[in-house]
Design a protein around this motif. Structure first.
Motif, PDB file in Angstrom:
ATOM      1  N   THR A  43       0.831  -1.200   0.000  1.00 42.61           N
ATOM      2  CA  THR A  43       0.000   0.000   0.000  1.00 42.61           C
ATOM      3  C   THR A  43       0.867   1.252   0.000  1.00 42.61           C
ATOM      4  O   THR A  43       0.571   2.222  -0.702  1.00 42.61           O
ATOM      5  CB  THR A  43      -0.939   0.001   1.219  1.00 42.61           C
ATOM      6  N   ALA A  44       1.951   1.225   0.759  1.00 42.82           N
ATOM      7  CA  ALA A  44       2.865   2.376   0.799  1.00 42.82           C
ATOM      8  C   ALA A  44       3.468   2.628  -0.578  1.00 42.82           C
ATOM      9  O   ALA A  44       3.562   3.775  -1.020  1.00 42.82           O
ATOM     10  CB  ALA A  44       3.952   2.132   1.833  1.00 42.82           C
ATOM     11  N   ARG A  45       3.885   1.565  -1.265  1.00 38.19           N
ATOM     12  CA  ARG A  45       4.446   1.721  -2.613  1.00 38.19           C
ATOM     13  C   ARG A  45       3.417   2.315  -3.567  1.00 38.19           C
ATOM     14  O   ARG A  45       3.734   3.171  -4.400  1.00 38.19           O
ATOM     15  CB  ARG A  45       4.919   0.372  -3.146  1.00 38.19           C
ATOM     16  N   GLN A  46       2.175   1.847  -3.462  1.00 38.71           N
ATOM     17  CA  GLN A  46       1.122   2.376  -4.329  1.00 38.71           C
ATOM     18  C   GLN A  46       0.885   3.860  -4.058  1.00 38.71           C
ATOM     19  O   GLN A  46       0.689   4.645  -4.990  1.00 38.71           O
ATOM     20  CB  GLN A  46      -0.165   1.589  -4.137  1.00 38.71           C
ATOM     21  N   LEU A  47       0.894   4.247  -2.778  1.00 37.66           N
ATOM     22  CA  LEU A  47       0.724   5.664  -2.443  1.00 37.66           C
ATOM     23  C   LEU A  47       1.858   6.498  -3.020  1.00 37.66           C
ATOM     24  O   LEU A  47       1.626   7.582  -3.575  1.00 37.66           O
ATOM     25  CB  LEU A  47       0.667   5.856  -0.926  1.00 37.66           C
ATOM     26  N   VAL A  48       3.091   6.018  -2.892  1.00 33.26           N
ATOM     27  CA  VAL A  48       4.237   6.755  -3.410  1.00 33.26           C
ATOM     28  C   VAL A  48       4.160   6.859  -4.929  1.00 33.26           C
ATOM     29  O   VAL A  48       4.415   7.925  -5.510  1.00 33.26           O
ATOM     30  CB  VAL A  48       5.563   6.100  -2.960  1.00 33.26           C
ATOM     31  N   ASP A  49       3.781   5.779  -5.593  1.00 29.69           N
ATOM     32  CA  ASP A  49       3.658   5.809  -7.049  1.00 29.69           C
ATOM     33  C   ASP A  49       2.573   6.788  -7.499  1.00 29.69           C
ATOM     34  O   ASP A  49       2.721   7.470  -8.507  1.00 29.69           O
ATOM     35  CB  ASP A  49       3.337   4.415  -7.603  1.00 29.69           C
ATOM     36  N   HIS A  50       1.485   6.848  -6.741  1.00 30.65           N
ATOM     37  CA  HIS A  50       0.358   7.689  -7.139  1.00 30.65           C
ATOM     38  C   HIS A  50       0.525   9.149  -6.713  1.00 30.65           C
ATOM     39  O   HIS A  50       0.263  10.062  -7.495  1.00 30.65           O
ATOM     40  CB  HIS A  50      -0.938   7.120  -6.563  1.00 30.65           C
ATOM     41  N   TYR A  51       0.964   9.371  -5.472  1.00 30.08           N
ATOM     42  CA  TYR A  51       0.999  10.728  -4.930  1.00 30.08           C
ATOM     43  C   TYR A  51       2.399  11.334  -4.848  1.00 30.08           C
ATOM     44  O   TYR A  51       2.531  12.535  -4.603  1.00 30.08           O
ATOM     45  CB  TYR A  51       0.375  10.756  -3.527  1.00 30.08           C
ATOM     46  N   GLY A  52       3.441  10.529  -4.975  1.00 29.96           N
ATOM     47  CA  GLY A  52       4.805  11.061  -4.920  1.00 29.96           C
ATOM     48  C   GLY A  52       5.128  11.643  -3.555  1.00 29.96           C
ATOM     49  O   GLY A  52       4.919  11.007  -2.527  1.00 29.96           O
ATOM     50  N   ARG A  53       5.623  12.905  -3.542  1.00 29.06           N
ATOM     51  CA  ARG A  53       6.020  13.545  -2.284  1.00 29.06           C
ATOM     52  C   ARG A  53       4.846  13.800  -1.347  1.00 29.06           C
ATOM     53  O   ARG A  53       5.034  14.024  -0.166  1.00 29.06           O
ATOM     54  CB  ARG A  53       6.720  14.867  -2.568  1.00 29.06           C
ATOM     55  N   GLU A  54       3.641  13.791  -1.868  1.00 24.63           N
ATOM     56  CA  GLU A  54       2.454  14.043  -1.042  1.00 24.63           C
ATOM     57  C   GLU A  54       1.944  12.793  -0.321  1.00 24.63           C
ATOM     58  O   GLU A  54       1.007  12.863   0.465  1.00 24.63           O
ATOM     59  CB  GLU A  54       1.320  14.617  -1.905  1.00 24.63           C
ATOM     60  N   ALA A  55       2.543  11.655  -0.587  1.00 25.75           N
ATOM     61  CA  ALA A  55       2.080  10.388  -0.007  1.00 25.75           C
ATOM     62  C   ALA A  55       2.055  10.386   1.524  1.00 25.75           C
ATOM     63  O   ALA A  55       1.087   9.891   2.112  1.00 25.75           O
ATOM     64  CB  ALA A  55       2.916   9.225  -0.539  1.00 25.75           C
ATOM     65  N   PRO A  56       3.060  10.943   2.218  1.00 29.23           N
ATOM     66  CA  PRO A  56       2.972  10.947   3.692  1.00 29.23           C
ATOM     67  C   PRO A  56       1.768  11.732   4.204  1.00 29.23           C
ATOM     68  O   PRO A  56       1.120  11.330   5.175  1.00 29.23           O
ATOM     69  CB  PRO A  56       4.282  11.604   4.138  1.00 29.23           C
ATOM     70  N   SER A  57       1.440  12.830   3.534  1.00 26.63           N
ATOM     71  CA  SER A  57       0.279  13.627   3.943  1.00 26.63           C
ATOM     72  C   SER A  57      -1.018  12.852   3.738  1.00 26.63           C
ATOM     73  O   SER A  57      -1.924  12.912   4.570  1.00 26.63           O
ATOM     74  CB  SER A  57       0.215  14.928   3.145  1.00 26.63           C
ATOM     75  N   VAL A  58      -1.090  12.124   2.637  1.00 22.18           N
ATOM     76  CA  VAL A  58      -2.292  11.332   2.350  1.00 22.18           C
ATOM     77  C   VAL A  58      -2.467  10.243   3.405  1.00 22.18           C
ATOM     78  O   VAL A  58      -3.565  10.042   3.937  1.00 22.18           O
ATOM     79  CB  VAL A  58      -2.219  10.718   0.929  1.00 22.18           C
ATOM     80  N   ALA A  59      -1.370   9.566   3.753  1.00 16.10           N
ATOM     81  CA  ALA A  59      -1.444   8.506   4.768  1.00 16.10           C
ATOM     82  C   ALA A  59      -1.844   9.091   6.122  1.00 16.10           C
ATOM     83  O   ALA A  59      -2.657   8.500   6.848  1.00 16.10           O
ATOM     84  CB  ALA A  59      -0.107   7.780   4.878  1.00 16.10           C
ATOM     85  N   LEU A  60      -1.316  10.260   6.438  1.00 20.04           N
ATOM     86  CA  LEU A  60      -1.651  10.912   7.707  1.00 20.04           C
ATOM     87  C   LEU A  60      -3.132  11.312   7.740  1.00 20.04           C
ATOM     88  O   LEU A  60      -3.815  11.149   8.758  1.00 20.04           O
ATOM     89  CB  LEU A  60      -0.764  12.136   7.916  1.00 20.04           C
ATOM     90  N   MET A  61      -3.644  11.805   6.610  1.00 23.14           N
ATOM     91  CA  MET A  61      -5.067  12.173   6.547  1.00 23.14           C
ATOM     92  C   MET A  61      -5.961  10.950   6.710  1.00 23.14           C
ATOM     93  O   MET A  61      -6.975  10.998   7.400  1.00 23.14           O
ATOM     94  CB  MET A  61      -5.379  12.879   5.222  1.00 23.14           C
ATOM     95  N   ARG A  62      -5.584   9.852   6.077  1.00 23.51           N
ATOM     96  CA  ARG A  62      -6.375   8.616   6.215  1.00 23.51           C
ATOM     97  C   ARG A  62      -6.369   8.132   7.659  1.00 23.51           C
ATOM     98  O   ARG A  62      -7.393   7.695   8.175  1.00 23.51           O
ATOM     99  CB  ARG A  62      -5.829   7.524   5.311  1.00 23.51           C
ATOM    100  N   ALA A  63      -5.211   8.210   8.325  1.00 24.42           N
ATOM    101  CA  ALA A  63      -5.132   7.795   9.726  1.00 24.42           C
ATOM    102  C   ALA A  63      -6.027   8.677  10.583  1.00 24.42           C
ATOM    103  O   ALA A  63      -6.721   8.181  11.477  1.00 24.42           O
ATOM    104  CB  ALA A  63      -3.687   7.863  10.213  1.00 24.42           C
ATOM    105  N   ALA A  64      -6.044   9.974  10.297  1.00 23.77           N
ATOM    106  CA  ALA A  64      -6.895  10.894  11.054  1.00 23.77           C
ATOM    107  C   ALA A  64      -8.375  10.618  10.807  1.00 23.77           C
ATOM    108  O   ALA A  64      -9.198  10.677  11.730  1.00 23.77           O
ATOM    109  CB  ALA A  64      -6.566  12.335  10.682  1.00 23.77           C
TER     110      ALA A  64
END
Length: 100
Positions: A43-64
């Motif tokens: 899932t992390a690889r897919q986020l990085v492939d899709h969102y690039g540098r914004e992937a950590p923010s997306v993961a943080l938003m989903r956790a929230a």
């Protein structure tokens, strides 16, 4: 020869099979942590492939989002995905613009 469709013609109801309750899922085996880790990394690889540098923010938003609805397990999973995203981005200078 097949008859043409006639909306006024009564139809016979089809018999449906009786409802069968689904079988309960078996308990997860002790080796499932390895499978869970694979899923987190995938899932992390897919986020990085899709969102690039914004992937950590997306993961943080989903956790929230998960924490907001009271899903502690989901929130913990997305936090783990966020940590994996950070690990992946630390090793990919082409996405982050350089190593930290």
């Amino acid at each position: 020869m097949k008859r043409p469709f006639n909306p006024a013609r009564p139809r016979r109801a089809r018999r449906r099979p009786p409802h069968v309750a689904p079988e309960p899922r078996p308990a997860l085996p002790s080796g499932s942590l390895q499978e869970e880790a694979r899923e987190v990394l995938s899932t992390a690889r897919q986020l990085v492939d899709h969102y690039g540098r914004e992937a950590p923010s997306v993961a943080l938003m989903r956790a929230a989002e998960m924490a907001a609805v009271g899903d502690d397990r989901g929130s913990a999973a997305w936090e783990a995905i966020g940590a994996a995203v950070d690990m992946i981005l630390a090793g990919r200078p082409d996405i982050t613009g350089g190593l930290n």
